[in-house]
Design an enzyme around this catalytic site. Structure first.
Site, PDB file in Angstrom:
ATOM      1  N   CYS A  70      -4.050  11.230  10.494  1.00 25.02           N
ATOM      2  CA  CYS A  70      -2.963  12.071   9.668  1.00 25.02           C
ATOM      3  C   CYS A  70      -3.289  13.347   9.948  1.00 25.02           C
ATOM      4  O   CYS A  70      -2.242  14.137  10.388  1.00 25.02           O
ATOM      5  CB  CYS A  70      -2.834  11.780   8.283  1.00 25.02           C
TER       6      CYS A  70
ATOM      7  N   GLY B  49       0.736  -1.370   0.076  1.00 25.52           N
ATOM      8  CA  GLY B  49       0.048   0.017   0.028  1.00 25.52           C
ATOM      9  C   GLY B  49       0.777   1.332  -0.070  1.00 25.52           C
ATOM     10  O   GLY B  49       2.160   1.222   0.007  1.00 25.52           O
TER      11      GLY B  49
ATOM     12  N   HIS C  31      -1.687  17.304   2.950  1.00 26.10           N
ATOM     13  CA  HIS C  31      -2.928  17.740   3.462  1.00 26.10           C
ATOM     14  C   HIS C  31      -2.445  19.267   4.067  1.00 26.10           C
ATOM     15  O   HIS C  31      -1.300  19.709   4.372  1.00 26.10           O
ATOM     16  CB  HIS C  31      -3.308  17.018   4.761  1.00 26.10           C
TER      17      HIS C  31
ATOM     18  N   SER D  19      -4.461  11.692  -1.913  1.00 22.01           N
ATOM     19  CA  SER D  19      -3.776  10.521  -1.037  1.00 22.01           C
ATOM     20  C   SER D  19      -3.920  10.169  -0.110  1.00 22.01           C
ATOM     21  O   SER D  19      -3.806   9.109   0.409  1.00 22.01           O
ATOM     22  CB  SER D  19      -2.155  11.363  -1.183  1.00 22.01           C
TER      23      SER D  19
END
Length: 336
Positions: free
Chosen positions: A128, A10, A240, A158
């Site tokens: 995150c 991943g 982000h 993402s």
């Protein structure tokens, strides 16, 4: 040091390989695990090809010191006992255990010591967006207690994985070619759009992503601060962004805040608006730090401060944070 990565194929699993190599993490043997789809694949690490093993309920984790797990909450729950039964420390990137009382939720810049008490052998890696925010909040909390946090996040494709990044790129091509865009990874077309929903809605009208920021921030920072979030998916590929407003017990001056942030581990201040210098995701993918700019007083609140931050959520928001937890455990001699 024997290390395992679960979910090696991943986006985060691949980032683990890069981060471990970049930081020269001490590894004598590396094991890679995955699903039936990825088992048999090979990845090169430090000049050696390593084949991905099928994750199974067996004794493959015997002798493993640290297992970095990023294969989804269901897999984490199913295999936690298998991974930890021989003494491996499981650093889990899913949301499966984050709010369990007997599982520490750790961001090393904030609460590294919490990782030392792990009754189940599991340490949870936070969401995150939470990781990036608390890295910037902690040095301000040391100046004056933060009472309230308001945040609007601008989260890249993402955050939904490598396939979502590919879909965004595909959508742009399709739209420019006059074709109907492919929509599979998001609720709507993301290209030329923003989507004010990340994860599913809860009964209070907030999404699970937004509630994670409320609950996880309080657990990591050991605080009673309330955090109200609006999480939005935007059509950038990676990294982000967050607009943050805080209210503190006493007013914090801009220069005082800037100095505290500049001195904080894991933070880079990028704040020169007169010269159009501020963090942007386009330029910060692959970086370790959380970048902070647009630091200013909140003109709607005498005790308020507001700022903008950007961080690579696959790196610091996932793989790097987990590796930093492991580095801390090694540093203090807390790995068997």
């Amino acid at each position: 040091m024997k290390v395992a990565i679960v979910g090696a194929s991943g986006a985060v699993g691949q980032e683990f390989l890069r981060v471990l190599d970049e930081r020269n993490f001490p590894i004598d043997e590396l094991l890679l695990f995955g699903s039936t789809r990825s088992a048999g694949s090979k990845y090169t690490f430090r000049g050696k090809d390593i084949e991905v093993r099928l994750l199974q309920h067996n004794d493959d984790f015997k002798g493993v010191d640290i297992a970095f797990v990023s294969a989804g909450g269901g897999t984490s729950k199913e295999f936690a006992e298998t991974i930890t039964k021989h003494g491996a420390v499981m650093i889990d990137n899913s949301s499966a255990f984050r709010m369990d009382e007997d599982v520490p939720l750790v961001v090393p810049e904030c609460n590294a010591e919490d990782a030392l008490v792990r009754p189940r052998g599991i340490i949870a890696n936070p969401n995150c967006t939470t990781i990036m925010m608390v890295v910037a909040l902690q040095p301000l909390e040391r100046i004056s207690h933060i009472r309230r946090i308001h945040i609007a996040s601008y989260q890249a494709a993402s955050g939904a994985g490598a396939a979502a990044m590919a879909e965004l790129e595909q959508q742009y091509r399709e739209v420019l070619d006059g074709r109907e865009p492919t929509v599979e990874k998001f609720a709507y077309q993301l290209a030329y759009n923003v989507i004010p929903q990340i994860d599913v809605f809860t009964d209070n009208g907030y999404t699970k992503e937004e509630m994670k920021m409320f609950n996880e921030t309080r657990k990591i920072m050991h605080t009673d601060a309330a955090c109200s979030a609006m999480c939005v998916r935007v059509p950038s590929l990676r990294s982000h962004s967050e607009a943050v407003w805080i209210e503190t017990e006493r007013p914090i001056g801009v220069e005082e805040a800037r100095a505290a942030l500049a001195a904080a581990p894991g933070v880079t201040v990028m704040d020169d608006p007169a010269n159009k210098v501020y963090p942007m995701p386009l330029f910060l993918a692959g970086k370790d730090d959380v970048y902070v700019g647009r630091i200013r007083k909140d003109i709607a609140n005498d005790n308020g401060l507001t700022f903008w931050l950007v961080g690579d959520q696959i790196k610091k928001g996932a793989a790097l944070n987990a590796v930093q937890i492991a580095e801390y455990l090694i540093e203090v001699g807390n790995i068997k």
